[in-house]
Design a protein around this motif. Sequence first.
Motif, PDB file in Angstrom:
ATOM      1  N   UNK A  43     -17.407  18.205   0.797  1.00 49.01           N
ATOM      2  CA  UNK A  43     -17.629  17.534   2.092  1.00 49.01           C
ATOM      3  C   UNK A  43     -18.661  16.416   1.922  1.00 49.01           C
ATOM      4  N   UNK A  44     -19.700  16.712   1.163  1.00 50.60           N
ATOM      5  CA  UNK A  44     -20.731  15.701   0.885  1.00 50.60           C
ATOM      6  C   UNK A  44     -20.112  14.500   0.162  1.00 50.60           C
ATOM      7  N   UNK A  45     -19.283  14.808  -0.839  1.00 51.95           N
ATOM      8  CA  UNK A  45     -18.669  13.737  -1.638  1.00 51.95           C
ATOM      9  C   UNK A  45     -17.696  12.900  -0.808  1.00 51.95           C
ATOM     10  N   UNK A  46     -17.054  13.529   0.176  1.00 48.10           N
ATOM     11  CA  UNK A  46     -16.148  12.783   1.051  1.00 48.10           C
ATOM     12  C   UNK A  46     -16.949  11.744   1.853  1.00 48.10           C
ATOM     13  N   UNK A  47     -18.198  12.062   2.147  1.00 42.74           N
ATOM     14  CA  UNK A  47     -19.045  11.122   2.884  1.00 42.74           C
ATOM     15  C   UNK A  47     -19.663  10.065   1.970  1.00 42.74           C
ATOM     16  N   UNK A  48     -20.149  10.505   0.796  1.00 45.94           N
ATOM     17  CA  UNK A  48     -20.965   9.611  -0.033  1.00 45.94           C
ATOM     18  C   UNK A  48     -20.281   9.103  -1.302  1.00 45.94           C
ATOM     19  N   UNK A 108     -18.923   4.149   2.827  1.00 43.14           N
ATOM     20  CA  UNK A 108     -20.021   5.051   3.184  1.00 43.14           C
ATOM     21  C   UNK A 108     -20.505   4.730   4.598  1.00 43.14           C
ATOM     22  N   UNK A 109     -20.758   5.783   5.350  1.00 44.98           N
ATOM     23  CA  UNK A 109     -21.183   5.566   6.729  1.00 44.98           C
ATOM     24  C   UNK A 109     -20.088   5.931   7.722  1.00 44.98           C
ATOM     25  N   UNK A 110     -18.838   5.993   7.233  1.00 40.45           N
ATOM     26  CA  UNK A 110     -17.740   6.394   8.119  1.00 40.45           C
ATOM     27  C   UNK A 110     -17.938   7.847   8.541  1.00 40.45           C
ATOM     28  N   UNK A 111     -18.346   8.657   7.593  1.00 39.12           N
ATOM     29  CA  UNK A 111     -18.654  10.055   7.876  1.00 39.12           C
ATOM     30  C   UNK A 111     -20.138  10.266   7.572  1.00 39.12           C
ATOM     31  N   UNK A 112     -20.870  10.792   8.532  1.00 34.35           N
ATOM     32  CA  UNK A 112     -22.303  11.023   8.319  1.00 34.35           C
ATOM     33  C   UNK A 112     -22.570  12.494   8.046  1.00 34.35           C
TER      34      UNK A 112
END
Length: 372
Positions: A43-48, A108-112
Amino acid sequence: MHIQELSLRSYRNYDQLSLTFDHTINVIIGENAQGKTNLMEAIYALAFTRSHRTPRDKELIQWDAEYAKIKGSVFKRNRKFPLEIVFSKKGKKAKLNHIEQKRLSDYIGALNVVMFAPEDLNLVKGSPQVRRRFIDMEIGQIQPRYIYHLGQFQKVLKQRNHLLKELQRKPKADRTMLYVLTDQLIEHAVTIVERRFKFLRLLRSWAAPIHKGISRNLEDLEIAYDASVKVSEEMDLETIRTSFEEKFREIESKEVERGTTLAGPHRDDLVFFVNGKDVQTYGSQGQQRTTALSLKLAEIELIHSEVGEYPILLLDDVLSELDDYRQSHLLHTIQGKVQTFVSTTSIEGIEHEALKEAEIFHVTDGAIDVQK
Ligand SMILES: Nc1ncnc2c1ncn2[C@@H]1O[C@H](COP(=O)(O)OP(=O)(O)OP(=O)(O)O)[C@@H](O)[C@H]1O
Ligand SMILES: [Mg+2]
């Protein structure tokens, strides 16, 4: 905002996985080494577009597989959109709304996401690098343009260090190129430092009252920026620039002697004070943990104030580490507003009202069952 669906393909110990999440609290239960952190990491990697625990993307690809894929659908500002990221041995591709984004700053920033894991204690105890990464990632997700400046800064820094190494060997060589690179470096450094100052002002304003709350009004948290150049938060861009110019003139011969860049945002640090004392040096384990927790909770509020929506919170293995008072404080703060993922080896010890409504997932060896 929240993640509705997540699917993984050849990601770490997950062959194939497809899950639908609750928009409030999701609890991931499993023994050691079953895949709890791997799921949080995904989940973290999907955001960053990168892991929180390794800079090497290759490690995310399942052994013997060619690539790893993470897909998710995110609900934000009343709209649902897909995110996808593929890690292969050749590199990574990130898609937003099915369209590949060549620049990380467009993705990056689409998902926080805010993650709180045991290693976050290092935010206080660890090396300056850990704190710089923290501040850079957090600014980056609310202000993607910052990532661009960081990337440019690092590029120039590398060139400049390379040149300084050459000059170290031949100090009499022409220095025109050094001055050109110094100017370019300053250009990005000034922007980076200025944005960090802005972020710190916000972080401080959220973290101080939160820390006071968690410490039952006993502790005052203060955050300072420890800079390698004489700059301060009251300065405007021009004054910051002048400070950098002076500094680089002053240390030129030392830099040539050492063959590396000795000042700049890559050498700066954050310092946390509790009741006026440096927590890194004098804080107890508990104070260090409370400080890290306050910073994470502050981040949640900060993202909400800047982005207009609450981020997703990942609590990997930390809830059971907190005493009852801090646990309730945390769960109370997020209740009903922040989609949260909690991982634990056992639900015992984290009894709380907020968890009653939670969706429960059991992880065994890279497979997940939803508790009915
Ligand atoms: N690239 C990979 N391919 C396949 N399996 C992997 C890969 N990387 C890690 N693993 C496996 O994933 C498992 C670890 O998963 P994870 O870190 O998610 O455990 P965990 O459930 O969080 O455990 P703990 O409670 O100890 O933190 C290990 O068994 C490890 O061997
Ligand atoms: Mg783990």
